[in-house]
Each structure stands twice: as structure tokens, then as C-alpha cells.
Design a protein around this motif. Structure first.
Motif, mmCIF file in Angstrom:
data_model
loop_
_atom_site.group_PDB
_atom_site.id
_atom_site.type_symbol
_atom_site.label_atom_id
_atom_site.label_comp_id
_atom_site.label_asym_id
_atom_site.label_seq_id
_atom_site.Cartn_x
_atom_site.Cartn_y
_atom_site.Cartn_z
ATOM 1 N N GLN A 2 44.935 76.952 -12.903
ATOM 2 C CA GLN A 2 44.366 78.244 -12.542
ATOM 3 C C GLN A 2 45.085 79.402 -13.225
ATOM 4 O O GLN A 2 44.886 80.560 -12.847
ATOM 5 N N GLU A 13 49.904 68.870 -2.141
ATOM 6 C CA GLU A 13 49.117 69.011 -3.355
ATOM 7 C C GLU A 13 48.259 70.269 -3.271
ATOM 8 O O GLU A 13 48.133 70.877 -2.200
ATOM 9 N N GLY A 14 47.649 70.649 -4.392
ATOM 10 C CA GLY A 14 46.922 71.914 -4.481
ATOM 11 C C GLY A 14 45.913 72.164 -3.381
ATOM 12 O O GLY A 14 45.965 73.180 -2.676
ATOM 13 N N GLU A 15 44.958 71.255 -3.185
ATOM 14 C CA GLU A 15 43.923 71.456 -2.162
ATOM 15 C C GLU A 15 44.525 71.422 -0.765
ATOM 16 O O GLU A 15 44.101 72.175 0.125
ATOM 17 N N GLN A 16 45.520 70.558 -0.568
ATOM 18 C CA GLN A 16 46.179 70.502 0.735
ATOM 19 C C GLN A 16 46.878 71.820 1.048
ATOM 20 O O GLN A 16 46.834 72.313 2.184
ATOM 21 N N TRP A 62 50.951 81.319 -2.599
ATOM 22 C CA TRP A 62 50.050 80.205 -2.883
ATOM 23 C C TRP A 62 50.798 78.899 -3.106
ATOM 24 O O TRP A 62 50.248 77.812 -2.932
ATOM 25 N N ASP A 80 45.291 78.412 4.668
ATOM 26 C CA ASP A 80 44.162 78.960 5.411
ATOM 27 C C ASP A 80 44.410 78.877 6.918
ATOM 28 O O ASP A 80 44.082 79.801 7.667
ATOM 29 N N GLU A 112 46.078 74.809 -0.028
ATOM 30 C CA GLU A 112 45.064 75.821 0.274
ATOM 31 C C GLU A 112 44.589 75.703 1.713
ATOM 32 O O GLU A 112 44.414 76.714 2.406
ATOM 33 N N ARG A 113 44.389 74.478 2.180
ATOM 34 C CA ARG A 113 43.944 74.280 3.560
ATOM 35 C C ARG A 113 45.031 74.677 4.545
ATOM 36 O O ARG A 113 44.767 75.300 5.577
#
Length: 439
Positions: free
Chosen positions: A376, A268-271, A405, A277, A273-274
Motif C-alpha cells: 500500500q 497479519e495485514g487483514e487481521q 496502522w 477497527d 485492520e480488523r
């Protein structure tokens, strides 16, 4: 000015004929060769005069950061005529190369890239900067083709070609922090323009040169400048405690494997991003062991001789940029923690701040009404790198190397998945072209 229009509708139009575009062309033509079917109608447009790979950064003594078997075709089909081993065999250097060990030099890899581009039989138009990809609406309101508008960089003439599918393989854009943008010119320039910008300075003596950034490119440039300008002082400005090395662990570098892209895409989106990173340490804002060692040896040599040529400004930010009356660049600096201020006077400033991926490629502005965007403003993309479109649009728009992304670090500019990415796009493309046309 009139616009020249090609009346032939292509199956595929590719914007950009650098590594991603070449890899896709290799997949297309290997399939045509293997099946003996009629060649796919494909057109490739490239802004530059040729397909040279990072031509302004091919420095003596530098090498590539990936294994040479992760080339344009080997991971997809080791029998391909586009592989690096085939290039070595054709050049007569296969056996000598096997005695080299280590990584391939940038000079030889750049030659391989251009060699592979020359093997493509399809039509390649150089000096063509793609300006826009526009929907062509039929009388029934459906969009079955896209019109690709390009400009000839030599004379400014405009050209269009239509395609049932379009792949954007334009790469990431050079990033320059806002602080430096008003000063870009003869004395302040991005690393992507290194060699021509240094040449443009002519015979002007360079007494002091500043290099901003702490990535592989910055480290290589510091070493290059130290070798080419033995009487100059080199100022390396980095925001943390000094040049860090890449995360080179075997397991952490499996993020460049295709199955890791499957894993990343399913998050998922937040996952995502992490996860991205965590992966950045394998490729960004760091140097390889060879460069780290060479930099430290150079600084140590300065200490030993008592002649400091390399100035390592650690934990330092550039707070302001100005110009002296004689044209030299003035960099006003601040230490990140103590706030101590400093001044660097430089004859040239090289900005090594990397590249950025556009959330929505500007060439797709006219296509926005037909694209499905996320919260976004980025295109929703399939696992096959195809932008999701509305029901009334049949054109396949592929974002080739422009979805880090969404697909992860291995799907961007790295060569590691270049062949696998091209294979995924090509399979999806063929499947769509076989579908019956909607009435």
C-alpha cells in the motif's frame, strides 16, 4: 535564498517537539543522567513557537482522557525528572492535587507538557518547520547521514542539519472532508483552530453556530459555545443516532498496554485492520460520560424551558455548502435514512472531523528509493518504529506516533504509551549507534 547549514553531525534529529518528541528527549536525557556518559548529540525542531499541547482547544472545564501516571516518563522510569508527580512536587501542588480526584484538566496538562519541554537540556529550535529529510550519499554510494531541511516560520529562511538518525514526530494532520475544503476561512474552520478562529470573528454577533462531528472535541465545543454565547443557537450535526460514549470497559481498554502492541504488531495485514477497527470505539467518534451527561442535561433544559438553543441534528449528513449574500454559511443537509432535506444558516461552522495519519510522511519523499514499502506504499517498520531501509542505507528513520496502522491504536496520538514508545525507540537508537560504522 541561501540555506544555513549546521556543520555538526547529530546522533539524532527529531522533527517535531510536541508530546512524542518531548517523550523521546526525556528518554535520551534520563539515560545520559543515569550513566554519566557524554550526552547524546540531539537536535529538536518544532514548527510552532513553543511546545504547547493543543493550545487552541484548552477549554474551561475540559480534562484529559488518560490516567495522569501515563505521562512522559513514569511507565519507563518513575524516578525520572520528567514525570507528572515531579511536576506537581516542583509546582508545590502535590498535596492539593491528591484531593482533587478524577482526571487532570487540559489546562494543567498543557502546563505540564510545556514544563517538561523546558526541562530538556538539548538544543530545541522553535519556529522550524521540517520540509524534507534527504539522504546524503558518500563517495562509496552508502548513505550514512540524512540532511534535514527546515524553514523558519518567521522569516522563511532555510536551514539544514545532518543526523545519523532521524525521528519524525510530527503528529497527525487535521482532516477536513472535501466538501468543506473550498470554504475554509474566516467562517469555516477545523476544530484545531478553534480559539484563534473564534477570536478573529471579533465582536461580530454569532446568532447561529454549526458543529460538525460527534467526537469528544465536538461535544466539548458544543458545551463551550453554549456557555460563551448564551444568545446563539448551536447546531450539532452528526451522522448517526447521536453522541455515543467511548467503550470504557476495563478489558477493552487494555489495548493501550504495551503488550497489546506486541500482539497487534505480530498480526497479519487483514487481521491488524480488523483488530484496529474493534479498538476504535475506545478513542474515536465518541465522548466520555461527563460530556455525554452534560450534553443531555443541556438539551433537557431546553425542553424544560421551552427555549431551544441546542439543535441536535441526528442521522444527518451535510450534502452541500454555500454562502448567503451576507456571508453566512448555508449547510444543506439530508437525513441519512429518510432523505429529508434541511437547511442550516450559520455565522460560523466548526469542522470536528478529527485527524489523519499519512501513509508516507511527505518529508520522506526524497528517501523513498532507500525505504522498503509494503503493497500500500507505506514504509515497512520494525517493532521499534524504525523504517526498514535498503542495505546501502545506514541512517535510522523512526516514525514516532505515525504508525497506528502497524502498531495499533495505543501507538498513535494517545499519551498512554508515550513513554513506552519513546523507550523502545531510544533503546533501538542506542544499539544502532554502538554498531561499528561500515567501511
Amino acid at each position: 535564498m541561501t540555506t544555513a547549514h549546521d556543520p555538526v553531525v547529530q546522533d539524532l534529529v527529531v522533527a517535531g517537539f510536541g508530546p512524542s518528541g518531548i517523550a523521546l528527549a526525556a528518554a535520551v536525557e534520563d539515560h545520559d543522567d543515569a550513566t554519566g556518559s557524554a550526552p547524546l548529540a540531539a537536535r529538536y525542531l518544532e514548527k510552532a513557537a513553543d511546545s504547547a499541547w493543543q493550545p487552541n482547544l484548552v477549554l474551561p472545564g475540559t480534562d484529559i482522557q488518560h490516567h495522569f501516571l501515563r505521562d512522559f516518563a513514569t511507565p519507563r522510569d518513575a524516578r525520572s525528572r520528567f514525570t507528572f508527580p515531579h511536576y506537581l512536587q516542583q509546582s508545590g501542588r502535590f498535596y492539593p492535587f491528591t484531593l482533587m480526584g478524577g482526571y487532570v484538566s487540559r489546562l494543567e496538562w498543557s502546563d505540564y507538557v510545556q514544563w517538561a519541554a523546558a526541562q530538556v537540556r538539548g538544543t530545541v529550535d522553535y519556529h522550524r518547520e521540517v520540509l524534507s529529510v534527504e539522504p546524503v550519499t558518500d563517495a562509496d554510494g552508502r548513505v550514512r547521514t540524512a540532511r534535514v531541511l527546515s524553514r523558519d516560520t518567521r522569516d522563511g529562511s532555510l536551514h539544514t542539519v545532518e543526523g545519523r538518525s532521524v525521528a519524525l514526530a510530527t503528529g497527525h494532520e487535521a482532516y477536513v472532508p472535501e466538501l468543506f475544503r473550498p470554504h475554509l476561512g474566516e467562517r469555516v474552520f477545523h476544530a484545531s483552530q478553534l480559539l484563534p478562529s473564534l477570536a478573529a470573528l471579533g465582536d461580530r454577533p454569532l446568532r447561529s453556530i454549526a458543529v460538525i462531528g460527534a467526537g469528544q472535541t465536538a461535544g466539548e465545543i458544543v458545551l463551550h459555545l453554549a456557555a460563551q454565547h448564551p444568545d446563539a443557537e448551536i447546531h450539532s450535526v452528526v451522522r448517526h443516532a447521536g453522541f455515543r460514549m467511548y467503550e470504557l470497559g476495563h478489558f477493552s481498554n487494555e489495548v493501550y498496554f504495551p503488550d497489546e502492541t506486541d500482539y497487534f504488531y505480530a498480526l497479519e495485514g487483514e487481521q491488524r485492520e480488523r483488530a484496529l477497527d474493534q479498538a476504535r470505539a475506545t478513542n474515536y467518534a465518541a465522548v466520555d460520560p461527563d460530556v455525554s451527561t452534560a450534553l443531555y442535561q443541556a438539551v433537557y433544559q431546553d425542553r424544560f424551558t421551552g427555549r431551544q438553543r441546542l439543535h441536535m441534528h441526528k442521522r444527518t449528513e451535510v450534502a452541500a455548502v454555500d454562502h448567503a449574500p451576507d456571508g453566512r454559511v448555508l449547510l444543506r443537509t439530508e437525513e441519512a435514512f429518510t432523505g429529508e432535506r434541511g437547511l442550516i444558516e450559520a455565522d460560523a461552522v466548526i469542522v470536528c472531523t478529527g485527524y489523519r495519519e499519512a501513509s508516507l510522511p511527505r518529508q520522506l519523499a526524497a528517501f523513498v528509493p532507500y525505504l522498503r514499502l509494503d503493497g500500500q506504499g507505506r514504509p515497512e517498520v520494525t517493532r521499534a518504529y524504525r523504517a526498514e531501509t535498503t542495505e546501502d542505507c545506514e541512517v535510522a528513520i523512526y516514525l514516532d506516533g505515525l504508525t497506528e496502522w502497524r502498531h495499533g491504536i495505543g501507538s498513535a496520538t494517545s499519551f498512554s504509551q508515550m513513554a513506552a514508545k519513546a523507550d523502545t525507540i531510544h533503546r533501538d537508537l542506542r544499539a544502532r549507534l554502538r554498531r561499528p560504522v561500515a567501511a
